[in-house]
Design an enzyme around this catalytic site. Structure first.
Site, mmCIF file in Angstrom:
data_model
loop_
_atom_site.group_PDB
_atom_site.id
_atom_site.type_symbol
_atom_site.label_atom_id
_atom_site.label_comp_id
_atom_site.label_asym_id
_atom_site.label_seq_id
_atom_site.Cartn_x
_atom_site.Cartn_y
_atom_site.Cartn_z
ATOM 1 N N ARG A 120 0.727 -1.093 0.162
ATOM 2 C CA ARG A 120 0.774 -0.285 0.144
ATOM 3 C C ARG A 120 1.099 2.087 0.280
ATOM 4 O O ARG A 120 0.401 2.135 0.455
ATOM 5 C CB ARG A 120 -0.736 0.346 1.283
ATOM 6 N N LYS A 142 2.446 11.545 -12.205
ATOM 7 C CA LYS A 142 2.367 10.163 -11.949
ATOM 8 C C LYS A 142 2.777 9.375 -12.586
ATOM 9 O O LYS A 142 3.845 9.019 -12.922
ATOM 10 C CB LYS A 142 1.453 11.420 -13.543
ATOM 11 N N GLU A 184 8.986 17.457 -25.239
ATOM 12 C CA GLU A 184 8.271 17.990 -24.088
ATOM 13 C C GLU A 184 8.965 18.553 -23.207
ATOM 14 O O GLU A 184 8.299 19.645 -23.263
ATOM 15 C CB GLU A 184 8.627 17.004 -22.714
ATOM 16 N N LYS A 226 6.630 22.552 -15.160
ATOM 17 C CA LYS A 226 6.327 21.782 -14.742
ATOM 18 C C LYS A 226 5.823 21.621 -12.939
ATOM 19 O O LYS A 226 4.500 21.373 -12.890
ATOM 20 C CB LYS A 226 6.917 20.072 -15.025
ATOM 21 N N GLU A 236 -4.400 16.727 -11.235
ATOM 22 C CA GLU A 236 -5.248 17.384 -12.790
ATOM 23 C C GLU A 236 -6.797 17.976 -12.705
ATOM 24 O O GLU A 236 -7.603 17.131 -13.285
ATOM 25 C CB GLU A 236 -5.000 16.421 -13.156
ATOM 26 N N ARG A 240 -3.600 21.304 -14.460
ATOM 27 C CA ARG A 240 -2.607 20.696 -14.773
ATOM 28 C C ARG A 240 -2.669 20.100 -16.918
ATOM 29 O O ARG A 240 -1.293 19.224 -17.173
ATOM 30 C CB ARG A 240 -2.455 19.810 -13.944
ATOM 31 N N ASN A 244 -0.676 18.274 -20.728
ATOM 32 C CA ASN A 244 -1.374 17.524 -22.257
ATOM 33 C C ASN A 244 -1.289 17.588 -23.675
ATOM 34 O O ASN A 244 -2.086 17.308 -24.384
ATOM 35 C CB ASN A 244 -2.347 16.448 -21.694
ATOM 36 N N HIS A 247 -1.668 15.728 -26.775
ATOM 37 C CA HIS A 247 -1.034 14.232 -25.728
ATOM 38 C C HIS A 247 -2.251 13.256 -26.086
ATOM 39 O O HIS A 247 -2.833 12.146 -26.629
ATOM 40 C CB HIS A 247 -0.994 14.479 -24.580
ATOM 41 N N HIS A 251 -2.000 10.054 -28.076
ATOM 42 C CA HIS A 251 -1.774 9.208 -27.387
ATOM 43 C C HIS A 251 -2.843 8.263 -28.821
ATOM 44 O O HIS A 251 -2.492 7.296 -28.860
ATOM 45 C CB HIS A 251 -2.635 9.254 -26.022
ATOM 46 N N HIS A 264 6.686 7.796 -27.609
ATOM 47 C CA HIS A 264 5.832 8.363 -26.770
ATOM 48 C C HIS A 264 6.525 10.679 -27.742
ATOM 49 O O HIS A 264 5.115 11.312 -28.032
ATOM 50 C CB HIS A 264 6.135 8.583 -25.506
HETATM 51 P P1 NAD Z 1 11.267 4.869 -22.302
HETATM 52 O O1 NAD Z 1 11.937 4.991 -20.838
HETATM 53 O O2 NAD Z 1 10.946 3.772 -23.365
HETATM 54 O O3 NAD Z 1 13.483 5.340 -22.703
HETATM 55 C C1 NAD Z 1 13.768 5.557 -23.681
HETATM 56 C C2 NAD Z 1 14.563 4.428 -24.434
HETATM 57 O O4 NAD Z 1 16.160 4.904 -23.633
HETATM 58 C C3 NAD Z 1 14.588 2.408 -23.873
HETATM 59 O O5 NAD Z 1 14.977 2.023 -24.608
HETATM 60 C C4 NAD Z 1 15.974 2.733 -23.079
HETATM 61 O O6 NAD Z 1 15.793 1.320 -21.652
HETATM 62 C C5 NAD Z 1 16.354 3.422 -23.361
HETATM 63 N N1 NAD Z 1 17.741 4.311 -22.286
HETATM 64 C C6 NAD Z 1 17.457 4.991 -20.883
HETATM 65 N N2 NAD Z 1 18.366 5.490 -20.699
HETATM 66 C C7 NAD Z 1 18.855 5.663 -21.150
HETATM 67 C C8 NAD Z 1 20.491 6.262 -21.439
HETATM 68 N N3 NAD Z 1 20.805 7.049 -20.997
HETATM 69 N N4 NAD Z 1 21.403 5.860 -22.549
HETATM 70 C C9 NAD Z 1 20.876 4.908 -23.573
HETATM 71 N N5 NAD Z 1 19.811 4.647 -23.366
HETATM 72 C C10 NAD Z 1 18.844 4.821 -22.542
HETATM 73 O O7 NAD Z 1 11.073 6.235 -22.826
HETATM 74 P P2 NAD Z 1 10.878 7.781 -22.308
HETATM 75 O O8 NAD Z 1 10.930 8.903 -23.703
HETATM 76 O O9 NAD Z 1 12.242 8.091 -21.493
HETATM 77 O O10 NAD Z 1 9.396 7.741 -21.506
HETATM 78 C C11 NAD Z 1 8.448 7.825 -21.969
HETATM 79 C C12 NAD Z 1 7.628 6.792 -21.364
HETATM 80 O O11 NAD Z 1 7.697 8.340 -20.737
HETATM 81 C C13 NAD Z 1 6.738 6.323 -21.821
HETATM 82 O O12 NAD Z 1 5.716 5.547 -20.942
HETATM 83 C C14 NAD Z 1 5.137 8.134 -21.630
HETATM 84 O O13 NAD Z 1 3.684 7.507 -21.182
HETATM 85 C C15 NAD Z 1 5.959 8.255 -19.806
HETATM 86 N N6 NAD Z 1 5.007 9.539 -19.770
HETATM 87 C C16 NAD Z 1 5.426 9.621 -18.295
HETATM 88 C C17 NAD Z 1 5.167 11.208 -18.490
HETATM 89 C C18 NAD Z 1 4.469 11.132 -16.719
HETATM 90 O O14 NAD Z 1 3.872 12.084 -16.341
HETATM 91 N N7 NAD Z 1 4.246 10.024 -16.117
HETATM 92 C C19 NAD Z 1 4.831 12.245 -18.917
HETATM 93 C C20 NAD Z 1 5.858 11.679 -20.136
HETATM 94 C C21 NAD Z 1 5.808 10.814 -20.117
HETATM 95 N N1 GLY Z 2 2.955 14.638 -18.888
HETATM 96 C C1 GLY Z 2 2.050 15.321 -18.050
HETATM 97 C C2 GLY Z 2 1.476 15.244 -16.462
HETATM 98 O O1 GLY Z 2 2.180 14.633 -16.169
HETATM 99 O O2 GLY Z 2 0.680 16.318 -16.243
#
Ligand code: NAD
Ligand code: GLY
Length: 359
Positions: A120, A142, A184, A226, A236, A240, A244, A247, A251, A264
């Site tokens: 939890r 998030k 972003e 942010k 949100e 907030r 997006n 997005h 998406h 993404h």
């Molecule tokens: P990812 O986590 O898939 O990383 C991209 C690639 O880079 C992967 O293959 C990873 O293994 C590799 N990698 C990571 N660090 C590295 C490094 N230093 N050197 C070499 N390779 C490396 O993708 P991302 O773009 O970081 O994140 C996308 C995800 O984030 C999506 O799932 C999206 O929905 C989510 N997201 C969440 C929020 C939130 O607020 N929580 C906001 C935006 C995006």
């Molecule tokens: N990436 C959108 C949010 O964090 O609200």
């Protein structure tokens, strides 16, 4: 090193940004409730950074359980999440054991959700290693996983104890992933800060070359914006949602093209052009504004044209968006460059026009 703070009362936390932070375990130790952590990472990041982090933590007397997951957006699901729970239970991780996410947004989102739900709720720390995760996903709490019918549909709001953005990790990032993160960064300029947008236009080459001063400034300003937005509206209820921008369209692109085929950030980039085009059709942006948006997105190495999924498929996937209220879609659009607006009032012909054979 630069530090800024996400201010959320008792859930407030610092974001440290700079070169070489992975080599400074003293930035993590004050945030541990017991000298025990599980580091969650993936098969790509582990060979690059896991051993060093584990060795430094162990040298400080911290017991470490490494958990290495398969890499990719396609694995951001229940099955992979369960691998984290399997390891935590097998190793008898406790309520005060901290989960550390070492990786990009996929690892950060899954680790955060695991931390929110294991026993939890256990403490967690973000060490984002992609530009996208350093400017966006590691900040704001998030967390979650995908469902075949929609991105990030299962999850929780759960804040980390500290975020450590080591800009040196970006040196190993593939250029395509760096560009995805720049999407972003551009978003923050479009929704909040026209001066930052102008700065990005002037500095895009430096950012793509990882100029240390430029990249640190871009990460700092992005996190600052942010943090300001999340500080006003953590869960949100309102403002907030402007984070997006692009997005809802994005998406739909990600889901429609199959997770992982469009990154993404790439989907968000093309989605932001669709949002800008919608805003133009509503009379808020000029043609020159849309052209500027497209040019900056292209300069960042990103696509400014969305795939042609067909209007019906776009509408179906967009209908699964979390901003849908009472069955009605809501959109983040631009009143002008640097100012976002949230609206449900987009006439069907305007929307259909934007979704028909995007160009
Ligand atoms: P990812 O986590 O898939 O990383 C991209 C690639 O880079 C992967 O293959 C990873 O293994 C590799 N990698 C990571 N660090 C590295 C490094 N230093 N050197 C070499 N390779 C490396 O993708 P991302 O773009 O970081 O994140 C996308 C995800 O984030 C999506 O799932 C999206 O929905 C989510 N997201 C969440 C929020 C939130 O607020 N929580 C906001 C935006 C995006
Ligand atoms: N990436 C959108 C949010 O964090 O609200």
């Amino acid at each position: 090193m630069q530090t800024l703070h996400v201010r959320l009362g008792e859930r407030s936390y610092p974001i440290h940004i700079g070169a070489g932070l992975l080599g400074q375990p003293d930035l993590l130790l004050p945030h541990l409730q017991q000298k025990r952590v599980a580091v969650v990472t993936n098969t790509t990041v582990a060979p690059l950074y896991l051993d060093r982090l584990v060795a430094l933590l162990q040298a400080s007397g911290v017991a470490v359980t490494p958990i290495v997951l398969p890499d990719g957006e396609a694995y951001k699901n229940w099955e992979t999440l369960n691998l984290i729970f399997d390891a935590l239970l097998t190793q008898r991780a406790e309520r005060k054991t901290t989960l550390i996410a070492l990786g990009g947004g996929v690892i950060g989102d899954m680790t955060g959700f695991a931390a929110a739900s294991y026993q939890r709720g256990v403490p967690f720390i973000q060490i984002p290693t992609t530009l996208l995760s350093q400017v966006d996903s590691s900040v704001g709490g998030k967390t979650g996983i995908n469902h075949p019918l929609g991105k990030n549909m299962i999850g929780a709001f759960y804040q980390p104890k500290v975020v450590l953005a080591d800009t040196d990790t970006l040196k190993t990032l593939p250029p395509r992933e760096l560009s995805a993160g720049l999407a972003e960064v551009i978003k923050y300029g479009l929704i909040w800060d026209a001066d930052f947008l102008t700065w990005l236009e002037a500095n895009m080459d430096k950012l793509r070359a990882l100029d240390p001063a430029a990249i640190t400034h871009a990460i700092y300003r992005s996190c600052e914006i942010k943090a300001q937005v999340v500080g006003q509206d953590e869960r949100e209820g309102g403002i907030r949602a402007i984070l997006n921008l692009g997005h809802t369209f994005g998406h739909a692109i990600e889901t429609g093209m199959g997770y992982g085929n469009w990154l993404h950030g790439e989907a968000v980039a093309a989605g932001m052009v669709m949002a800008a085009e919608t805003s133009r059709r509503l009379g808020w942006l000029t043609e020159a504004d849309v052209a500027r948006t497209r040019a900056l997105i292209r300069a960042a190495g990103l696509p400014d044209v969305a795939p042609d999924l067909g209007v019906d498929r776009y509408l179906e996937y967009m209908g699964h968006d979390k901003k849908v209220e009472g069955g009605k879609m809501r959109f983040v659009l631009l009143k002008k460059l640097g100012e976002a607006v949230i609206t449900g009032d987009v006439p069907t012909d305007v929307l259909t026009g934007v979704l028909t054979a995007p160009h």
